[in-house]
Design an enzyme around this catalytic site. Structure first.
Site, PDB file in Angstrom:
ATOM      1  N   LYS A  55      47.036  65.215  44.436  1.00 42.88           N
ATOM      2  CA  LYS A  55      46.314  65.024  45.697  1.00 42.88           C
ATOM      3  C   LYS A  55      46.678  66.131  46.693  1.00 42.88           C
ATOM      4  O   LYS A  55      45.806  66.674  47.391  1.00 42.88           O
ATOM      5  CB  LYS A  55      46.638  63.648  46.292  1.00 42.88           C
ATOM      6  CG  LYS A  55      45.986  62.501  45.511  1.00 42.88           C
ATOM      7  CD  LYS A  55      46.477  61.120  45.931  1.00 42.88           C
ATOM      8  CE  LYS A  55      45.916  60.049  45.000  1.00 42.88           C
ATOM      9  NZ  LYS A  55      46.351  58.690  45.319  1.00 42.88           N
ATOM     10  N   ASP A  80      42.157  55.619  52.153  1.00 42.99           N
ATOM     11  CA  ASP A  80      42.060  54.900  50.874  1.00 42.99           C
ATOM     12  C   ASP A  80      41.043  53.762  50.964  1.00 42.99           C
ATOM     13  O   ASP A  80      40.637  53.215  49.940  1.00 42.99           O
ATOM     14  CB  ASP A  80      43.422  54.284  50.511  1.00 42.99           C
ATOM     15  CG  ASP A  80      44.183  55.118  49.482  1.00 42.99           C
ATOM     16  OD1 ASP A  80      43.520  55.682  48.593  1.00 42.99           O
ATOM     17  OD2 ASP A  80      45.426  55.189  49.579  1.00 42.99           O
ATOM     18  N   GLN A 127      51.000  55.972  48.746  1.00 46.15           N
ATOM     19  CA  GLN A 127      50.779  55.838  47.307  1.00 46.15           C
ATOM     20  C   GLN A 127      51.311  54.488  46.814  1.00 46.15           C
ATOM     21  O   GLN A 127      52.425  54.090  47.141  1.00 46.15           O
ATOM     22  CB  GLN A 127      51.470  57.005  46.570  1.00 46.15           C
ATOM     23  CG  GLN A 127      51.206  57.064  45.083  1.00 46.15           C
ATOM     24  CD  GLN A 127      49.744  57.312  44.716  1.00 46.15           C
ATOM     25  OE1 GLN A 127      48.992  57.940  45.456  1.00 46.15           O
ATOM     26  NE2 GLN A 127      49.316  56.798  43.571  1.00 46.15           N
TER      27      GLN A 127
END
Ligand code: GUN
Length: 281
Positions: A54, A121, A98
């Protein structure tokens, strides 16, 4: 029938190119880069790889990344304090924590602490709720990527029977909502579903997000279907999807490979959400 393989790497690269242009235009107009904060807690090897990918994708798309690594023993307070600071930081447009977090940390509390405007997200209840209501929002990345992959085949979603296997908050549920918004007739199947095969055999579009290696076999697939494999199952150092690819490719019209299908698209959608969050700020 031999399937057409849907190349997620190629589609993601094209989308990343478009995002880079938007990120550069943002910088020219606003005098600063689009910024993404990436928070990792613990030593999960797969998470470390995802985070590295990412961050590399941000750099390539002219998005500035800010990386925060905590040890496994980090307290929940330390993580939420960082999120509070990042929520206020005007250089940070997106915050990505994460998952999974270490077991002693309440994931839900941490995710709800992120400002919905920076929740790239799309996991916050405000974004999940707005997605359900059809309001403007930051939607979950993997389902958005799946929609783009389906669209790339040229097969129209409207009016089709779409079956999603899996009902997670991250993939299954938002996937079903996005398919519904695109006017598909949607069925969500899961671990308690009876006679799954009779349901999947009716799917013109089949999205597999169960997290079980090669769970979907060739005999479960309708001839000519679009098959999207969200699975990332590691076994003996190799990555497997939720679909038995060799069997499925004989039946499906279009199919995503693992790796190289959904995974690159999840990252592309994360970058897209980050630029959108910046433009909205
Ligand atoms: N862990 C596995 N997939 C994801 C994802 O899409 N976002 C975050 N934050 N963590 C993950």
């Amino acid at each position: 029938m031999n399937s057409k393989i849907i190349d997620g790497k190629e589609l993601a690269a094209k989308i990343r190119g478009e995002i880079k242009l938007r990120a550069e235009a943002f910088k020219a107009k606003r005098g600063r880069s689009v910024g993404l904060a990436v928070v990792l807690a613990g030593d999960d090897p797969a998470s470390k790889i995802y985070v590295r990918n990412k961050i590399a994708a941000c750099e390539e798309a002219s998005i500035r990344s800010y990386s925060y690594d905590f040890p496994e023993e980090v307290s929940e307070d330390a993580v939420t304090e960082l999120i509070d600071a990042l929520n206020k930081d005007t250089n940070v447009d997106g915050i990505l924590v994460q998952l999974p977090l270490p077991k002693h940390i309440n994931e839900k509390c941490v995710l709800e602490r992120i400002s919905p405007c920076k929740d790239v997200d799309g996991f916050h209840a405000v974004n999940a709720g707005n997605l359900l209501l059809g309001n403007k929002c930051l939607a979950a990345c993997t389902p958005q990527g799946c929609i783009e992959l389906i669209r790339s085949t040229g097969v129209t979603i409207e009016g089709k029977n779409a079956v999603v296997i899996g009902r997670s908050n991250i993939v299954g549920k938002p996937m079903a909502v996005l398919l519904l918004q695109n006017n598909a007739t949607v069925t969500v199947a899961h671990s308690k579903t009876v006679d799954l095969k009779s349901i999947t055999l009716r799917a013109d579009i089949l999205v597999a997000a169960v997290g079980i290696k090669e769970f979907v076999t060739g005999d479960m697939i309708k001839s000519g279907a679009v098959v999207i494999d969200v699975g990332m199952n590691r076994h003996d150092g190799k990555l497997y999807g939720d679909v038995n690819f060799e069997e499925a490719k004989i039946k499906a019209g279009f199919i995503t490979p693992v790796p190289g299908g959904v995974g690159p698209m999840t990252i592309a959608m994360l970058l897209r959400n980050t630029v959108t969050a910046a433009e909205n700020a």
